[in-house]
Design a protein around this motif. Structure first.
Motif, mmCIF file in Angstrom:
data_model
loop_
_atom_site.group_PDB
_atom_site.id
_atom_site.type_symbol
_atom_site.label_atom_id
_atom_site.label_comp_id
_atom_site.label_asym_id
_atom_site.label_seq_id
_atom_site.Cartn_x
_atom_site.Cartn_y
_atom_site.Cartn_z
ATOM 1 N N SER A 243 0.815 -1.212 0.000
ATOM 2 C CA SER A 243 0.000 0.000 0.000
ATOM 3 C C SER A 243 0.850 1.263 0.000
ATOM 4 N N HIS A 260 -11.560 -2.338 -1.772
ATOM 5 C CA HIS A 260 -12.487 -2.034 -0.675
ATOM 6 C C HIS A 260 -12.065 -2.693 0.635
ATOM 7 N N ALA A 263 -6.529 -1.549 4.047
ATOM 8 C CA ALA A 263 -6.429 -0.627 5.174
ATOM 9 C C ALA A 263 -6.200 0.791 4.676
ATOM 10 N N ASP A 264 -5.416 0.921 3.604
ATOM 11 C CA ASP A 264 -5.116 2.237 3.026
ATOM 12 C C ASP A 264 -5.423 2.184 1.529
ATOM 13 N N LEU A 266 -6.410 4.428 -0.685
ATOM 14 C CA LEU A 266 -5.830 5.484 -1.509
ATOM 15 C C LEU A 266 -4.329 5.278 -1.661
ATOM 16 N N SER A 316 -9.968 -4.439 7.784
ATOM 17 C CA SER A 316 -9.353 -3.134 7.550
ATOM 18 C C SER A 316 -9.232 -2.364 8.858
ATOM 19 N N LEU A 317 -10.305 -2.357 9.644
ATOM 20 C CA LEU A 317 -10.274 -1.644 10.920
ATOM 21 C C LEU A 317 -9.278 -2.273 11.901
ATOM 22 N N GLY A 321 -7.274 0.839 9.667
ATOM 23 C CA GLY A 321 -7.478 1.319 8.312
ATOM 24 C C GLY A 321 -8.766 2.082 8.099
ATOM 25 N N ALA A 322 -9.045 2.335 6.825
ATOM 26 C CA ALA A 322 -10.182 3.163 6.424
ATOM 27 C C ALA A 322 -11.513 2.470 6.676
ATOM 28 N N LEU A 324 -13.476 0.824 4.556
ATOM 29 C CA LEU A 324 -14.462 1.166 3.530
ATOM 30 C C LEU A 324 -15.651 0.222 3.550
ATOM 31 N N THR A 333 -17.094 6.409 -6.008
ATOM 32 C CA THR A 333 -15.897 6.518 -5.181
ATOM 33 C C THR A 333 -14.658 6.082 -5.943
ATOM 34 N N MET A 337 -11.411 8.420 -6.183
ATOM 35 C CA MET A 337 -10.146 8.024 -5.579
ATOM 36 C C MET A 337 -9.069 7.791 -6.625
#
Length: 363
Positions: A243, A260, A263-264, A266, A316-317, A321-322, A324, A333, A337
């Motif tokens: 990432s 999706h 964690a990151d 973008l 992710s959490l 992370g984000a 999503l 999205t 992005m």
């Protein structure tokens, strides 16, 4: 019947007919869970495979063929018959798996969902950890998920890579297809157990392929699968979080239902953009959903959000992370992005698929 006021709270009391109707629906949903559980057991025990020839069979015969207990098999057959998955002859006491059900339940095919059932079987083991995440925040790390989840995901996505990728997706992408045919440097980010790259290496032997994933067990399985398929000379796999930076530069980069989950997300898109050669192409498969909740209705959307709670969002959490979530990278999205990541064009590939959207993205 008109609504009435609750004598205690003063609020409008619901219509009893509406209560009855919703209760019936909720019971039906619970029954569907039970049927899914029974279907998972049939996949796990090889019962579906043993009925794949659609020949009528008794409970005794099926139990003997699968090395299982007749009394349990008889009850399982009754459950599947009650739901319409099997047919039953009272005269002969035999059960039949209809031919149209065979590709879905019993044999590998584009319609087969045995992998989905195995993956769901695996998810049952982490429900306690998910409950803790509801109470205390955070998430469930990938390391907590059992082998059934990872094997089930591979089996479920096999239809993508064995059928859709060579027969539907690549023919719709002639420039990408020609790049692969000539021999390309290809990276698959979030490669899992490696099936996509292995299939590409088989179809386009002039290429050079590398897969990246953060899950060590999946990378080990991918390496073994590449050797077994005879493509170990041109496919390699690395356990690495890309990432922040994707090592090397590539003609083609792919992600299949990965962004999706990241964690990151973008940062991953920016790393892919930096590693993509000027005339390269990024092939991105992700979930067919809307950025508007009101547009995501029905059984498929409900399944997406449920899997999000049980895997996509929570893993992710777990990494801070984000989060999503499964429906968190819709077309709206994705375009936003990808623009922030520095990509020039995002083209949605025309295809009929209720579960996924495919994008061809260029610099």
């Amino acid at each position: 019947m008109t609504s009435t006021l609750d004598p205690i709270t003063g609020a409008t009391a619901p219509d009893p007919a509406e209560i009855e109707a919703f209760a019936a629906r909720a019971v039906g949903d619970a029954a569907t869970w039970m049927v899914t559980t029974m279907t998972m057991l049939g996949d796990r025990l090889g019962l579906w495979r043993a009925m794949a020839d659609s020949r009528p069979v008794t409970a005794v015969e099926l139990a003997a063929a699968t090395g299982t207990d007749e009394r349990y098999v008889r009850e399982w057959l009754s459950s599947m018959t009650a739901h319409g998955y099997l047919t039953h002859s009272p005269e002969s006491a035999r059960f039949t798996l209809p031919p149209a059900h065979v590709p879905v339940l019993a044999v590998e095919s584009p319609a087969h969902i045995g992998g989905l059932h195995q993956a769901l079987f695996g998810l049952t083991g982490i429900l306690g950890a998910v409950l803790d995440s509801f109470r205390y925040g955070g998430g469930v790390p990938m390391s907590a998920y059992p082998t059934d989840w990872w094997q089930g995901l591979e089996r479920f996505s096999a239809g993508w890579f064995d059928y859709l990728l060579p027969q539907v997706w690549l023919p719709a992408l002639p420039d990408l297809h020609e790049t692969l045919r000539r021999g390309a440097d290809v990276a698959d980010v979030g490669c899992g157990r490696g099936r996509a790259l292995i299939r590409l290496a088989e179809q386009f032997p002039a290429g050079r392929y590398v897969g990246f994933d953060v899950h060590p067990e999946s990378i080990e399985a991918a390496r073994a699968a590449a050797l077994a398929a005879g493509v170990g000379d041109r496919v390699r796999f690395e356990c690495r979080d890309v990432s922040g930076e994707l090592p090397g530069d590539y003609d083609v980069i792919t992600t299949f239902d990965v962004i999706h989950d990241a964690a990151d997300p973008l940062g991953m898109l920016r790393a892919i953009r930096a590693a993509l050669r000027p005339d390269g192409r990024y092939l991105c498969l992700d979930i067919n959903a809307s950025h508007r909740l009101e547009d995501n209705a029905g059984p498929v959307a409900a399944y997406f959000y449920g899997v999000s709670v049980l895997f996509c969002m929570t893993t992710s959490l777990a990494d801070g992370g984000a989060g999503l979530g499964t429906c968190g990278f819709p077309e709206h999205t994705a375009r936003e992005m990808c623009a922030r990541a520095g990509f020039g064009t995002v083209r949605r590939v025309e295809m009929e698929n209720p579960f996924n959207i495919l994008y061809e993205i260029t610099a």
